[in-house]
Scaffold this active site. Structure first.
Site, PDB file in Angstrom:
ATOM      1  N   SER A 164       0.449  -1.284  -0.354  1.00  0.00           N
ATOM      2  CA  SER A 164      -0.256   0.328   0.041  1.00  0.00           C
ATOM      3  C   SER A 164       0.356   1.338  -0.015  1.00  0.00           C
ATOM      4  O   SER A 164       1.908   1.171   0.308  1.00  0.00           O
ATOM      5  CB  SER A 164      -1.288  -0.204   1.710  1.00  0.00           C
ATOM      6  OG  SER A 164      -1.587   1.052   1.541  1.00  0.00           O
ATOM      7  N   HIS A 181       0.052   4.584   1.044  1.00  0.00           N
ATOM      8  CA  HIS A 181       0.428   5.179   2.531  1.00  0.00           C
ATOM      9  C   HIS A 181       0.846   5.294   3.374  1.00  0.00           C
ATOM     10  O   HIS A 181       0.849   5.816   3.984  1.00  0.00           O
ATOM     11  CB  HIS A 181      -1.729   5.849   2.892  1.00  0.00           C
ATOM     12  CG  HIS A 181      -1.687   4.610   3.107  1.00  0.00           C
ATOM     13  ND1 HIS A 181      -2.385   5.482   4.595  1.00  0.00           N
ATOM     14  CD2 HIS A 181      -2.288   3.700   3.103  1.00  0.00           C
ATOM     15  CE1 HIS A 181      -2.650   4.293   4.428  1.00  0.00           C
ATOM     16  NE2 HIS A 181      -3.048   3.534   3.835  1.00  0.00           N
ATOM     17  N   CYS A 191     -12.304   0.604  23.418  1.00  0.00           N
ATOM     18  CA  CYS A 191     -12.587   1.381  23.252  1.00  0.00           C
ATOM     19  C   CYS A 191     -12.455   2.280  22.022  1.00  0.00           C
ATOM     20  O   CYS A 191     -13.431   2.892  21.942  1.00  0.00           O
ATOM     21  CB  CYS A 191     -12.399   2.059  24.440  1.00  0.00           C
ATOM     22  SG  CYS A 191     -13.430   1.106  26.109  1.00  0.00           S
TER      23      CYS A 191
END
Lengths: 398, 284
Positions: free
Chosen positions: A199, A201, A325
């Site tokens: 990839s 990026h 979370c």
């Protein structure tokens, strides 16, 4: 406020040299590489150059490179192509610690398409067991897909050995090398990897471009069907700027990788050792020997990752967490769970990932800030060593 | 990144009443390290009035903010008043919580109940489940009675809602069918004798924020696609009680029949799916 960006496994800054290289392709050289006129044709020439740069960097032939839109597309293309090539084979081997691009695809194939998937387990350091791997092959195994390096812990997997074993079993071997490219030596002419995803990026090219290496002679079935682009293997008008950028980024990585890895690793080690020494109840999650030079995943006991991240954000430090979370799920990272990291530590894990742009001052600032930040959150926490008394070991603390 | 309200951020970065009351009259402990959040609440009671409250919380920003809000809400209240506090009060005090984080407010409510029981000598500080209840979610240790209560008090409609409010079903997912059954059971109990009567209108019992979300989702799913098919669109400008202000954009803004569209499509859909008394007006 000065931003200290230590989240380079999430995405990287586009290198200014890469940006310079692609600028003309937005407003001046905007032709379509498929056009008959010279105006478009010159863009086609630049794409060829980029393909050569990527191929040279990976040690393969330019015809073996297919440009895609991202790592996830490369992963999807690789696995679906292999399955289409062997419709009678219904088994996939992968690991429990893959990126969601592979993991979610595999569970989808399991649930909706009737495939069986073996998820290789890891030990407490996140390492794979080659014996378990060898035992996993079946006559109907269609493909093996194992990441070259793990995005959360930075663990590097023995891809060369694993590719050989797959070859001996006559099974296609794919590797998701999104985190490894630019940080690990890769020479595809020397090892029997059949497909490899990368990839842009993650190595200082922009978002929205990726590549898939497909070994010459391997049966290939396109994922995107349409125009003749990429020699019929991936339809869609080329993302010219992205592709030119990826070529340039690979060239830069090839020239600078060795020196860069040394500097980045020194900074990473200073950060890691500094935190382990200054803050009690901390541990590093990952393989002590084979890890990416830029990554450290540190758990802070008795505090929760999202709270740590927001506190860090207040002072301008960017990192990420394997806590439940932060992701909106209720369970901590599947990678840490596969490694049996105790909950005390899994919920408080922070991943710091560095790059060529990380400075000594950045690390100094983090080392100055973290101890009091963690201390403040621990004052709020109802848990402590006395109350919970888990076995705390500072892994590979120097 | 979560979109927390300024109040949540304020209570997270500057928590009120953090700490321990050594000679507390009641202590309530809920949650655990394994679950990812835990709260210990201490209360001091004099002549039936909660004179002080302190907390210790392990958890994310919204868990810490909910605990801080809880203490602010109960200090100065009588025990009887405090007993009536629900998770909604905590969430509202903070200007709302992301839906996925509602369980943080439920944790606050449970800690308060436990602390009051503990003060009365009815229980220890740690919540223990009665043997009549059935364990539904093994991953997070959630019993059917907690789920049923959350459904009832928050008018939960889907399994995802239940997970957001109680965490049940958020782990391995094995109990999802059982949660769906509890949802049906709860609906059966709350309605009139057979044949079951649905709520008078869908938005009944919703909080303001829930109702606004519902309006937005009806706009997205039932109204926009129809307008977009004709090259138009609609913008939600304001929601004030039962009056919804909108603005037509694209082809709709210049369309001669926009008034009819407003009444026959926009208002009709919102009345059907949200509240029969909704009035939709165009922005001036």
């Amino acid at each position: 406020m000065h931003t200290i960006y230590l989240d380079n496994n999430a995405t990287t800054r586009v290198d200014p040299k890469v940006f310079e290289a692609i600028k003309p392709y937005f407003t001046e050289l905007y032709g379509n590489p498929s056009s008959m006129h010279r105006f478009g044709g010159q863009v086609g020439g630049k794409i060829r150059e980029a393909r050569d740069q990527v191929a040279h960097f990976l040690g393969c032939d330019a015809r073996e490179i297919i440009f895609t839109s991202c790592g996830s597309e490369s992963d999807n293309t690789a696995i679906r192509s292999a399955l289409e090539a062997f419709p009678e084979k219904k088994h996939i081997i992968t690991t429990a610690v893959e990126h969601p691009a592979i993991l979610s695809l595999c569970t989808h194939l399991e649930k909706k398409k009737g495939y069986e998937v073996t998820y290789l387990s890891t030990d407490e350091h996140g390492r794979l067991d080659l014996e378990e791997y060898k035992q996993a092959f079946r006559p109907d195994t269609a493909i093996v897909s194992v990441m070259w390096a793990n995005n959360e812990t930075g663990n590097i997997y023995p891809i060369e050995k694993m590719a050989h074993i797959a070859r001996e079993n006559g099974v296609i071997f794919h590797t998701d090398a999104v985190q490894a490219v630019g940080k690990v030596d890769i020479n595809l002419s020397a090892i029997p990897v059949d497909m490899l995803s990368l990839s842009g990026h993650k190595l200082h090219a922009p978002k929205g471009v990726g590549a898939l290496y497909v070994r010459k002679g391997l049966a290939f079935h396109p994922f995107l069907i349409g125009g003749h682009q990429e020699r019929g293997r991936r339809a869609g008008t080329e993302n010219t700027t992205g592709i030119v950028a990826l070529g340039k980024a690979c060239e830069l990585a090839q020239t600078n990788m060795e020196a860069e890895n040394t500097t980045v690793k020194a900074l990473r080690d200073r950060l890691e050792t500094g935190i382990l020494q200054a803050i009690p109840h901390t541990r590093v999650n990952g393989d002590p020997e084979n890890r990416l030079p830029n990554t450290t995943n540190i758990s802070f006991g008795y505090v929760e990752g999202e709270a740590i991240l927001l506190m860090m954000d207040q002072v301008g430090i960017c990192a990420s967490s394997g806590s439940a979370c932060t992701s909106g799920s209720l369970e901590p990272s599947h990678v840490l769970m596969a490694m049996n990291v105790p909950f005390t530590f899994a919920h408080g894990s922070i991943r710091f990932s560095l790059s060529r742009f990380t400075t000594q001052e950045d690390i100094d600032f983090v080392l100055q800030t973290m101890p009091s930040l963690i201390e403040n959150l621990r004052t709020l926490s109802p848990f402590s060593e006395e109350k919970e008394a888990p076995a705390i070991t500072k892994r590979f603390a120097k | 990144m979560w979109e927390y309200t300024d109040a949540v951020k304020d209570h997270f970065f500057n928590p009120r009443n953090a700490g321990v009351i050594e000679d507390a009259d009641g202590v309530g402990e809920v949650g655990s390290l394994a679950c990812g959040d835990a709260l210990t609440l201490y209360i001091k009671v004099q002549d039936g009035i909660i004179t002080d409250a302190k907390f210790k919380t392990f958890g994310c920003a919204s868990a810490i903010a909910s605990s801080s809000a809880l203490t602010e809400l109960i200090i100065g209240k009588t025990v009887e008043e405090a007993e009536k506090l629900t998770n909604k009060d905590i969430a509202n005090y903070l200007g709302g919580l992301p839906r996925e984080k509602m369980h943080c407010s439920v944790m606050g409510q449970e800690a308060l109940e436990q602390a009051i029981k503990n003060m009365r000598g009815e229980a220890g500080p740690k919540a223990e489940h009665s043997h009549e209840g059935n364990l539904v979610c093994e991953c997070f240790g959630i019993f059917d009675e907690e789920i049923l209560r959350a459904i009832k008090e928050n008018d939960l409609q889907t399994v995802e809602d239940v997970t957001n409010f109680t965490k049940a079903g958020g782990g391995c997912g094995k109990c999802v069918d059982e949660i769906a059954r509890l949802l049906r059971q709860a609906r059966g109990e709350t309605s009139c004798p057979a044949p079951c009567k649905a709520p008078a209108f869908p938005a009944e019992g919703m909080t303001n924020i829930q109702r606004m979300h519902l309006i937005e989702s009806v706009m997205d799913q039932d109204i926009r696609p129809i307008l977009q098919a004709d090259g138009g669109n609609i913008q939600l400008i304001d929601i004030e009680k039962k009056q919804v202000t909108v603005k037509f954009t694209g082809m709709c803004s210049s369309c001669p029949s926009s008034k009819a569209t407003l009444e026959n499509l926009v208002e009709a859909k919102l009345r059907e799916k949200v509240d029969p008394d909704i009035k939709v007006i165009l922005e001036d």
